[in-house]
Design a protein around this motif. Structure first.
Motif, PDB file in Angstrom:
ATOM      1  N   ILE A 102       0.818  -1.201   0.103  1.00 16.33           N
ATOM      2  CA  ILE A 102       0.053  -0.051   0.082  1.00 16.33           C
ATOM      3  C   ILE A 102       0.672   1.321  -0.122  1.00 16.33           C
ATOM      4  O   ILE A 102       0.569   2.150  -0.707  1.00 16.33           O
ATOM      5  N   LEU A 105       2.007   1.880  -3.322  1.00 13.92           N
ATOM      6  CA  LEU A 105       0.860   2.293  -4.337  1.00 13.92           C
ATOM      7  C   LEU A 105       0.893   3.761  -4.107  1.00 13.92           C
ATOM      8  O   LEU A 105       0.772   4.699  -4.988  1.00 13.92           O
ATOM      9  N   ARG A 106       1.146   4.274  -2.889  1.00 10.16           N
ATOM     10  CA  ARG A 106       1.047   5.888  -2.612  1.00 10.16           C
ATOM     11  C   ARG A 106       2.121   6.496  -3.340  1.00 10.16           C
ATOM     12  O   ARG A 106       1.840   7.500  -3.803  1.00 10.16           O
ATOM     13  N   GLU A 109       1.538   6.751  -6.912  1.00  9.28           N
ATOM     14  CA  GLU A 109       0.328   7.753  -7.253  1.00  9.28           C
ATOM     15  C   GLU A 109       0.724   8.990  -7.316  1.00  9.28           C
ATOM     16  O   GLU A 109       0.690   9.901  -8.213  1.00  9.28           O
ATOM     17  N   TYR A 123       1.586  -0.574 -10.608  1.00  9.79           N
ATOM     18  CA  TYR A 123       0.368  -0.100  -9.750  1.00  9.79           C
ATOM     19  C   TYR A 123      -0.744  -0.921 -10.088  1.00  9.79           C
ATOM     20  O   TYR A 123      -1.508  -1.211  -9.126  1.00  9.79           O
ATOM     21  N   GLN A 124      -0.947  -1.386 -11.108  1.00 12.73           N
ATOM     22  CA  GLN A 124      -2.093  -2.105 -11.514  1.00 12.73           C
ATOM     23  C   GLN A 124      -1.874  -3.666 -10.697  1.00 12.73           C
ATOM     24  O   GLN A 124      -2.962  -4.243 -10.349  1.00 12.73           O
ATOM     25  N   SER A 127      -2.313  -3.163  -6.843  1.00 13.36           N
ATOM     26  CA  SER A 127      -3.472  -2.705  -6.670  1.00 13.36           C
ATOM     27  C   SER A 127      -4.535  -3.972  -6.561  1.00 13.36           C
ATOM     28  O   SER A 127      -5.302  -4.025  -5.763  1.00 13.36           O
ATOM     29  N   SER A 128      -4.275  -4.668  -7.704  1.00 14.99           N
ATOM     30  CA  SER A 128      -5.164  -5.794  -7.733  1.00 14.99           C
ATOM     31  C   SER A 128      -5.008  -6.707  -6.689  1.00 14.99           C
ATOM     32  O   SER A 128      -5.847  -7.492  -6.038  1.00 14.99           O
ATOM     33  N   VAL A 130      -3.616  -6.285  -3.716  1.00 14.77           N
ATOM     34  CA  VAL A 130      -4.304  -5.724  -2.502  1.00 14.77           C
ATOM     35  C   VAL A 130      -5.530  -5.779  -2.376  1.00 14.77           C
ATOM     36  O   VAL A 130      -6.261  -6.126  -1.188  1.00 14.77           O
ATOM     37  N   GLU A 131      -6.436  -5.790  -3.446  1.00 13.19           N
ATOM     38  CA  GLU A 131      -7.766  -5.656  -3.388  1.00 13.19           C
ATOM     39  C   GLU A 131      -8.438  -6.966  -3.149  1.00 13.19           C
ATOM     40  O   GLU A 131      -9.185  -7.150  -2.499  1.00 13.19           O
ATOM     41  N   TYR A 136      -7.353  -3.218   2.449  1.00 18.79           N
ATOM     42  CA  TYR A 136      -7.493  -1.960   3.256  1.00 18.79           C
ATOM     43  C   TYR A 136      -8.420  -2.155   4.598  1.00 18.79           C
ATOM     44  O   TYR A 136      -8.570  -1.261   5.099  1.00 18.79           O
TER      45      TYR A 136
END
Length: 643
Positions: A102, A105-106, A109, A123-124, A127-128, A130-131, A136
């Motif tokens: 995470i 990722l920041r 960004e 990032y992609q 992000s995938s 982490v989700e 989160y």
């Protein structure tokens, strides 16, 4: 398949502890491992986790296979908590990789905002990942499990070094659950847990998405959770389908069947041997006798069934019938200590006991249960009235056996109380509770806690009390001895008042309960199963009220933050639509929760937990419903913010 064991052997000091043990653990298996103390249960767990090597004599011995996806979590290996960390930071350490992802990722960004798109692919992917792993919501997971394991919000920032040993064990279990290994191995996980925490852990593990292997003396826990039981007896492992109660029935049926098969074969062998002996020397019948002898040689001999000498034979009797009203307690306080250090745990308690009642006293550790037993025997000072009726003879089992003289041998202890008994009578009495051989000549201070408990039961059998008062009678006993004392109390027609954390014993014996809580008490004129139903209903109502308060508070906060602006007709219409959607979502949440409650009840039934495919299907449905509830909550929050 997660783990497969084949031909596992282990010797200690020339004695074979484990003999050609084979076991397969599949995904979603919930296995209870039982057996007498010292039979090799913990050794088998250590072999599975790799901390102990099996003994190998051929290439086919000691084969342990793991699936590539297998991850093992072992409670004993989780002792390495960082004592200088807070509870929250230690639990968050489980998700270090997630937190780093995470954080990265920041960083990406920020790079993208400056026009640098070189890390867009990274990032992609991050992000995938982490989700997909619900990254989160890690703090929500931590709080949910810590709350379930009995830790309040106020304790999350406490330093771990300040906790007791039992509390640290609970933290170890919590951390292990957060790691979510697909094979969870627990050695006596309920030892330091109260009823509410054990109930939460049962529910959590029942729907755990992974296999669970448990060593436990908690028969109720095994009953509620396990889909199969593995028993180690004389070095060999036998697996039974179903929970603990199903295992007890099947084992008894197997013992009867094996005994019959052995007796039938022995009759056949005896008949053949007799024929050979009578006819071998006769010329006319020699060939027939030789044929019978060859038949004898080909018979695959059934080993004589082994009848464990472990099963104690405990019987409590009395000669004097007490009156109907046995005991009256009125206005009595439960207090400990003397003088200025005296502390009152319960200010006033009132109850009555009638002939033949079996009353269980329950509550958390340190709440005053053992103190109450001593007070009603007038062993401790108190206010109020404790009145026993006439013709009452009390026989008392003290938890730590402090009433025994630790300098006397086991036989001397009996003789000191009953000098008229001969050595043979004493030996026979001790044999009934399975204290035999050299153990009868050992001092009571050096024998095991279980043997001291059995000695106390032997003494109680001689006392012939018509009221039994017992403080944690099953604490130091193995499973078979627990079954023996349970059967003895079921058969006993006198009055029983007992303190216990053993839910199986409470379920089988208690017809009324006295529950001690923080400074209070409650009388329950029903047994333990009804008590659990009432407790679950109360907990559900408390959760409903708590959730409603949180929801109202969040709604108020959202309302205060809302910017008061003129709303057009279209805006008002949209708000109405949002509120209607929120009502629909709330209704769905209630419906989903009702389905979860129904499914959770179903998987506790034998016809479900004994059917692997059906059990797996029900657990999957529960997980899907929980996910839909989470999605609805997310939508509710989003709609609130829009109002």
């Amino acid at each position: 398949m997660l783990v497969s064991l084949n031909n596992i052997n282990k010797f200690y000091n020339g004695n074979q502890l484990l003999n050609n043990i084979s076991l397969t653990i599949d995904e979603n298996d919930k296995i209870g491992l039982v057996g007498n103390n010292g039979c090799g249960k913990s050794t088998l767990l250590k072999i599975i986790t790799g901390s102990v090597e099996p003994d190998r004599f051929t290439e086919k011995d000691g084969i342990i296979s793991f699936a590539g996806k297998t991850t093992i979590g072992y409670l004993e290996q989780m002792g390495g908590l960082d004592s200088e960390k807070t509870v929250m930071s230690e639990m968050q350490s489980v998700f270090d990789d997630m937190h780093k992802a995470i954080e990265r990722l920041r960083e990406i960004e920020v790079e993208i905002e400056t026009g640098d798109n070189s890390s867009a692919d990274e990032y992609q992917k991050l992000s995938s990942w982490v989700e997909a792993n619900d990254g989160y919501n890690t703090d929500v997971k931590i709080r949910t499990i810590l709350n379930g394991m009995g830790f309040s919000e106020n304790e999350l920032n406490r330093i771990i070094s300040g906790f007791s040993g039992g509390e640290k064990t609970r933290l170890c279990i919590a951390k292990l659950l957060l790691e979510e290994p697909n094979l969870l191995i627990l050695d006596e996980p309920t030892n330091h847990l109260d009823f509410k925490t054990i109930m939460w852990l049962e529910d959590y593990l029942r729907t755990y998405r992974g296999a669970v292997l448990i060593v436990s003396h908690d028969r109720y826990f095994l009953d509620k959770l396990c889909t199969s039981i593995c028993e180690i007896q004389r070095g060999t492992l036998t697996r039974y389908k179903g929970n603990y109660s199903a295992f007890v029935r099947q084992r008894e049926e197997n013992d009867i069947r094996r005994e019959k098969e052995y007796e039938m074969q022995q009759k056949q062998i005896s008949k053949l041997e007799d024929y050979v002996a009578k006819n071998l020397v006769r010329a006319s019948t020699t060939k027939m006798a030789q044929s019978r002898r060859r038949q004898l040689e080909k018979i695959e001999r059934i080993e004589k069934p082994f009848h464990e000498t472990k099963t104690a034979k405990i019987h409590f009797t009395y000669a004097v019938e007490p009156p109907i009203d046995v005991l009256k307690v009125k206005g009595v306080d439960i207090s400990v200590g003397e003088g200025n250090s005296r502390k009152t745990l319960v200010n006033e308690i009132n109850f009555e006991v009638r002939r033949g009642e079996k009353i269980g006293i329950i509550g958390d550790n340190g709440i005053g249960k053992s103190t109450l037993l001593k007070i009603i025997q007038e062993k401790l000072s108190h206010k109020g009235i404790v009145r026993w009726n006439s013709n009452i003879k009390i026989s008392y089992f003290e938890q730590e056996s402090t009433n025994l003289n630790r300098e006397l041998t086991v036989m001397e202890e009996i003789h000191s109380r009953y000098p008229s008994m001969s050595d043979l009578e004493v030996r026979n009495l001790l044999a009934q509770v399975r204290i035999t051989g050299e153990n009868v000549f050992k001092q009571t201070g050096v024998i095991s806690g279980g043997e001291r408990a059995k000695l106390c039961f032997a003494i109680m059998m001689q006392e012939h009390g018509n009221v039994l008062i017992l403080d944690e009678p099953t604490n130091h006993l193995d499973l078979s001895s627990k079954e023996a004392i349970e059967e003895a109390l079921q058969e006993y027609t006198g009055t029983v008042i007992f303190v216990s954390h053993d839910r199986y014993l409470l379920s089988k014996i208690a017809d009324r309960l006295i529950e001690l809580t923080d400074g209070k008490y409650r009388l329950h004129d029903y047994g333990f199963e009804k008590y659990l139903d009432v407790l679950r209903t109360e907990q559900a109502e408390q959760k409903r009220i708590s959730d409603a308060e949180k929801f109202a508070k969040n709604a108020e906060i959202a309302k205060e933050k809302a910017v008061k602006t003129y709303r057009s007709k279209q805006q008002r219409s949209a708000d109405v639509a949002r509120r209607n959607e929120m009502k629909r979502l709330e209704k769905e949440i209630d419906e989903f929760q009702a389905e979860i409650d129904s499914l959770t009840e179903e998987i506790s039934h034998e016809e479900v937990y004994s059917n692997y495919e059906l059990m797996n299907k029900k657990c999957t449905e529960i997980e899907e419903l929980k996910q839909r509830i989470e999605e609805n909550f997310d939508k509710l929050i989003e709609l609130e913010e829009q109002l």
